[in-house]
Motif scaffolding. Sequence first.
Motif, PDB file in Angstrom:
ATOM      1  N   THR A 132      39.759  40.228  39.986  1.00 61.04           N
ATOM      2  CA  THR A 132      38.611  39.295  39.040  1.00 61.04           C
ATOM      3  C   THR A 132      37.779  40.275  38.624  1.00 61.04           C
ATOM      4  OG1 THR A 132      37.657  38.360  40.802  1.00 61.04           O
ATOM      5  CG2 THR A 132      39.729  37.407  40.250  1.00 61.04           C
ATOM      6  N   ALA A 133      37.409  41.020  39.529  1.00 60.53           N
ATOM      7  CA  ALA A 133      36.031  41.973  39.165  1.00 60.53           C
ATOM      8  C   ALA A 133      36.455  42.930  38.104  1.00 60.53           C
ATOM      9  CB  ALA A 133      35.520  42.705  40.289  1.00 60.53           C
ATOM     10  N   ALA A 134      37.518  43.452  38.208  1.00 66.06           N
ATOM     11  CA  ALA A 134      37.857  44.503  37.124  1.00 66.06           C
ATOM     12  C   ALA A 134      38.259  43.654  35.873  1.00 66.06           C
ATOM     13  CB  ALA A 134      39.378  45.249  37.527  1.00 66.06           C
ATOM     14  N   LYS A 135      39.039  42.489  35.875  1.00 63.47           N
ATOM     15  CA  LYS A 135      39.485  41.692  35.006  1.00 63.47           C
ATOM     16  C   LYS A 135      38.334  41.196  33.892  1.00 63.47           C
ATOM     17  CE  LYS A 135      43.894  40.144  35.674  1.00 63.47           C
ATOM     18  NZ  LYS A 135      44.771  39.186  36.363  1.00 63.47           N
ATOM     19  N   MET A 136      36.938  40.994  34.711  1.00 64.40           N
ATOM     20  CA  MET A 136      35.766  40.242  34.127  1.00 64.40           C
ATOM     21  C   MET A 136      34.543  41.487  33.913  1.00 64.40           C
ATOM     22  SD  MET A 136      35.656  36.622  35.930  1.00 64.40           S
ATOM     23  CE  MET A 136      34.779  35.726  34.612  1.00 64.40           C
ATOM     24  N   GLY A 137      35.087  42.723  34.316  1.00 65.41           N
ATOM     25  CA  GLY A 137      34.283  43.610  33.998  1.00 65.41           C
ATOM     26  C   GLY A 137      32.868  43.676  35.096  1.00 65.41           C
ATOM     27  N   GLU A 138      32.982  42.900  36.131  1.00 64.08           N
ATOM     28  CA  GLU A 138      31.922  42.989  37.102  1.00 64.08           C
ATOM     29  C   GLU A 138      32.130  43.590  38.407  1.00 64.08           C
ATOM     30  OE1 GLU A 138      31.328  38.724  37.252  1.00 64.08           O
ATOM     31  OE2 GLU A 138      31.039  38.564  34.991  1.00 64.08           O
ATOM     32  N   LYS A 139      31.419  43.633  39.487  1.00 65.36           N
ATOM     33  CA  LYS A 139      31.566  44.453  40.808  1.00 65.36           C
ATOM     34  C   LYS A 139      32.392  43.241  41.744  1.00 65.36           C
ATOM     35  CE  LYS A 139      28.752  48.223  40.631  1.00 65.36           C
ATOM     36  NZ  LYS A 139      28.169  48.137  39.355  1.00 65.36           N
ATOM     37  N   PRO A 140      33.069  44.040  42.474  1.00 65.30           N
ATOM     38  CA  PRO A 140      33.692  43.214  43.646  1.00 65.30           C
ATOM     39  C   PRO A 140      32.759  42.764  44.549  1.00 65.30           C
ATOM     40  CG  PRO A 140      34.383  45.498  43.970  1.00 65.30           C
ATOM     41  CD  PRO A 140      33.659  45.202  42.666  1.00 65.30           C
ATOM     42  N   THR A 141      32.668  41.466  45.289  1.00 70.28           N
ATOM     43  CA  THR A 141      31.867  41.006  46.095  1.00 70.28           C
ATOM     44  C   THR A 141      32.147  40.988  47.497  1.00 70.28           C
ATOM     45  OG1 THR A 141      32.454  38.796  45.474  1.00 70.28           O
ATOM     46  CG2 THR A 141      30.527  39.907  44.070  1.00 70.28           C
ATOM     47  N   GLY A 142      33.442  41.122  47.754  1.00 72.57           N
ATOM     48  CA  GLY A 142      33.884  41.213  49.206  1.00 72.57           C
ATOM     49  C   GLY A 142      34.196  39.615  49.562  1.00 72.57           C
ATOM     50  N   ASN A 143      34.586  38.956  48.545  1.00 73.29           N
ATOM     51  CA  ASN A 143      35.441  37.629  48.711  1.00 73.29           C
ATOM     52  C   ASN A 143      36.766  37.377  48.804  1.00 73.29           C
ATOM     53  OD1 ASN A 143      32.408  37.424  47.754  1.00 73.29           O
ATOM     54  ND2 ASN A 143      32.846  35.488  48.866  1.00 73.29           N
ATOM     55  N   ALA A 144      37.665  38.466  48.955  1.00 74.05           N
ATOM     56  CA  ALA A 144      39.212  38.310  49.099  1.00 74.05           C
ATOM     57  C   ALA A 144      39.464  38.266  50.388  1.00 74.05           C
ATOM     58  CB  ALA A 144      39.695  39.417  48.243  1.00 74.05           C
ATOM     59  N   ARG A 145      40.000  36.921  50.628  1.00 75.61           N
ATOM     60  CA  ARG A 145      40.308  36.321  52.029  1.00 75.61           C
ATOM     61  C   ARG A 145      41.518  35.778  51.918  1.00 75.61           C
ATOM     62  NH1 ARG A 145      35.572  32.756  54.562  1.00 75.61           N
ATOM     63  NH2 ARG A 145      36.627  33.524  56.255  1.00 75.61           N
ATOM     64  N   ALA A 146      42.306  36.045  53.170  1.00 77.20           N
ATOM     65  CA  ALA A 146      43.490  35.316  53.554  1.00 77.20           C
ATOM     66  C   ALA A 146      43.533  34.656  54.748  1.00 77.20           C
ATOM     67  CB  ALA A 146      44.786  36.403  53.694  1.00 77.20           C
ATOM     68  N   ILE A 147      44.140  33.551  54.860  1.00 75.61           N
ATOM     69  CA  ILE A 147      43.761  32.573  56.040  1.00 75.61           C
ATOM     70  C   ILE A 147      44.646  33.274  57.315  1.00 75.61           C
ATOM     71  CG2 ILE A 147      45.656  31.110  55.972  1.00 75.61           C
ATOM     72  CD1 ILE A 147      43.312  28.900  56.778  1.00 75.61           C
ATOM     73  N   ASN A 148      45.704  33.984  57.093  1.00 72.07           N
ATOM     74  CA  ASN A 148      46.643  34.664  57.626  1.00 72.07           C
ATOM     75  C   ASN A 148      47.479  35.534  57.186  1.00 72.07           C
ATOM     76  OD1 ASN A 148      48.839  33.047  57.184  1.00 72.07           O
ATOM     77  ND2 ASN A 148      47.969  31.525  58.806  1.00 72.07           N
ATOM     78  N   TYR A 149      48.407  36.172  57.976  1.00 70.90           N
ATOM     79  CA  TYR A 149      49.405  37.112  57.363  1.00 70.90           C
ATOM     80  C   TYR A 149      50.418  36.680  56.466  1.00 70.90           C
ATOM     81  CZ  TYR A 149      52.422  35.866  61.303  1.00 70.90           C
ATOM     82  OH  TYR A 149      53.020  35.258  62.092  1.00 70.90           O
ATOM     83  N   HIS A 150      50.603  35.265  56.522  1.00 68.76           N
ATOM     84  CA  HIS A 150      51.443  34.602  55.729  1.00 68.76           C
ATOM     85  C   HIS A 150      51.000  34.474  54.057  1.00 68.76           C
ATOM     86  CE1 HIS A 150      53.994  33.124  58.811  1.00 68.76           C
ATOM     87  NE2 HIS A 150      53.030  32.674  59.620  1.00 68.76           N
ATOM     88  N   PHE A 151      50.029  34.962  53.813  1.00 71.19           N
ATOM     89  CA  PHE A 151      49.361  34.638  52.513  1.00 71.19           C
ATOM     90  C   PHE A 151      48.578  35.972  52.093  1.00 71.19           C
ATOM     91  CE2 PHE A 151      49.239  30.370  54.697  1.00 71.19           C
ATOM     92  CZ  PHE A 151      49.897  29.652  53.524  1.00 71.19           C
ATOM     93  N   PRO A 152      48.563  36.150  50.818  1.00 71.65           N
ATOM     94  CA  PRO A 152      47.750  37.063  50.030  1.00 71.65           C
ATOM     95  C   PRO A 152      46.452  36.634  50.173  1.00 71.65           C
ATOM     96  CG  PRO A 152      49.076  36.056  48.383  1.00 71.65           C
ATOM     97  CD  PRO A 152      49.409  35.335  49.463  1.00 71.65           C
ATOM     98  N   PRO A 153      45.416  37.629  49.954  1.00 72.94           N
ATOM     99  CA  PRO A 153      44.057  37.123  49.724  1.00 72.94           C
ATOM    100  C   PRO A 153      43.658  36.531  48.549  1.00 72.94           C
ATOM    101  CG  PRO A 153      44.140  39.512  49.698  1.00 72.94           C
ATOM    102  CD  PRO A 153      45.756  38.916  49.969  1.00 72.94           C
ATOM    103  N   ILE A 154      43.071  35.457  48.480  1.00 76.98           N
ATOM    104  CA  ILE A 154      42.591  35.009  47.163  1.00 76.98           C
ATOM    105  C   ILE A 154      41.176  34.976  47.251  1.00 76.98           C
ATOM    106  CG2 ILE A 154      44.430  33.957  46.771  1.00 76.98           C
ATOM    107  CD1 ILE A 154      43.336  31.258  47.734  1.00 76.98           C
ATOM    108  N   VAL A 155      40.380  34.480  46.149  1.00 71.55           N
ATOM    109  CA  VAL A 155      38.813  34.621  45.979  1.00 71.55           C
ATOM    110  C   VAL A 155      38.263  33.299  46.938  1.00 71.55           C
ATOM    111  CG1 VAL A 155      36.799  34.366  44.572  1.00 71.55           C
ATOM    112  CG2 VAL A 155      38.862  35.813  43.917  1.00 71.55           C
ATOM    113  N   ARG A 156      37.455  33.551  48.015  1.00 71.62           N
ATOM    114  CA  ARG A 156      36.899  32.428  48.643  1.00 71.62           C
ATOM    115  C   ARG A 156      35.707  32.638  49.013  1.00 71.62           C
ATOM    116  NH1 ARG A 156      41.480  29.822  51.276  1.00 71.62           N
ATOM    117  NH2 ARG A 156      40.024  28.335  51.509  1.00 71.62           N
TER     118      ARG A 156
END
Length: 462
Positions: free
Chosen positions: A320-344
């Motif tokens: 999302t940072a790349a798509k919106m031309g902003e900086k990553p903030t360290g908010n990509a999180r997955a609850i466990n290995y069953h899921f990919p990280p999403i913005v949280r």
Amino acid sequence: MSAPHDLPGREEIEAALRGHQADYAELRLETGESTRLIYRGRELEDIGKASSQGGCARALVRGAWGFISFNDLRDLRDKVALAARQASLVGREESRLAPIPAAVDDVPARVVQDPAGVPLAEKKRLLDEYNEIIWATPKVQTSNITYSEGRRQVVFASSGGSYIQQGRLDLSARIAVVARDGSEVQQAGVSIGSHGDYSFIQGLHQEVKGLAQRAVDMLAAPHLTGGEHTLICDPVLAGVFVHEAFGHLSESDFVYENQQMKEIMVLGRRFGGKHLNIVDGAALPNLRGSYKYDDEGTPAQKTYLIREGILVGRLHSRETAAKMGEKPTGNARAINYHFPPIVRMTNTIIEPGEAKLEDMLAGVKDGVYAKNWYGGMTSMEMFTFSAGEAYRIRNGKIAELLRPVVLTGNVFTTMEHIDAIGNDLDVNEGGGCGKGMQMPLPVSNGSPHIRIRQCLIGGKAP
Ligand SMILES: [Zn+2]
């Protein structure tokens, strides 16, 4: 650095990531153990321990993700290849990820008082005591107690050169009471949690007694007449408000995919007075939403969402940072290995101001003091929340207990109407956040007392 036992070694993991037809690839491998005790009424319904082990591979090819999760940790290379093949079937554009530095690190779990040193029978004895206190209160109809602890070791490795091990010990509990008198039913509850300190559950006897008594007292409490009132929120309710009503709107995947939100959440727009400062960040230490790296290997940060009333930031993954031309903030999180990280969110806080609670109260001739959070829903910028506990404010003093109240409104109008922010920041570590299928994710939220003018308050629960 050595891998936790049961997980493959670093060489094997890094080799599995090399030589794929992918713009980017990562592996996340995890071992975990959990303990839980659940009481329904007087019955201990569930007591036990479980362990889990598994992993996931994610690959990016021409702008599309492939993702697979698995329990068998052998043949990792084949799993990355499968994720890359999946992605290549749909990828049609350029892959864009905001750059981050490669990190190699080993971050042990934060452990203050280790629950592993407390026998299960001792945990049960403590919860039995709380349940006895509840049931000794006349008019209590039933109770619910849930205690859970989860310990995880996660290894994250990426084709970008990161290799990060992180440990985590997450603790949470909920204690709830239902009281009944004829057809009248009321409930009171508390959610608590801790990042690595078992003492969070100890010594709550007085609090549990008060909780049970409050549920009973609410049975005979008067109803508030609905309408616009001046409202003072305690730190728990204000913290949940900032998470639920505002924080989710700051998650950039949501903003990016939603044209209406893009037009509302414009950086530089004023949403409140100069006293309003809202931050989110896993870099705030020792809270349930704290960590050193997110699940894409981005270092944790502290991000201002609102500074002096102006919208200045939002929460990002690398994509999302790349798509919106902003900086990553360290908010990509997955609850466990069953899921990919999403913005949280992580730890979401209204920063303290200068007002003292007594002065905030003194300015209110007739109003409402609401505490705790019982539940609610949001739809875009509109929210409806049930407060757990409400009191009338009369002539600057907290007066009689009321039946629970419901707050309704538009989050942006409500933030504009905040006219005082207290100096007494408190952080609520109970509950967890849900998004998509991933819940309850450990987060915290915090705030000082805040005062809101012209808040629409209903007297009956929805
Ligand atoms: Zn949430």
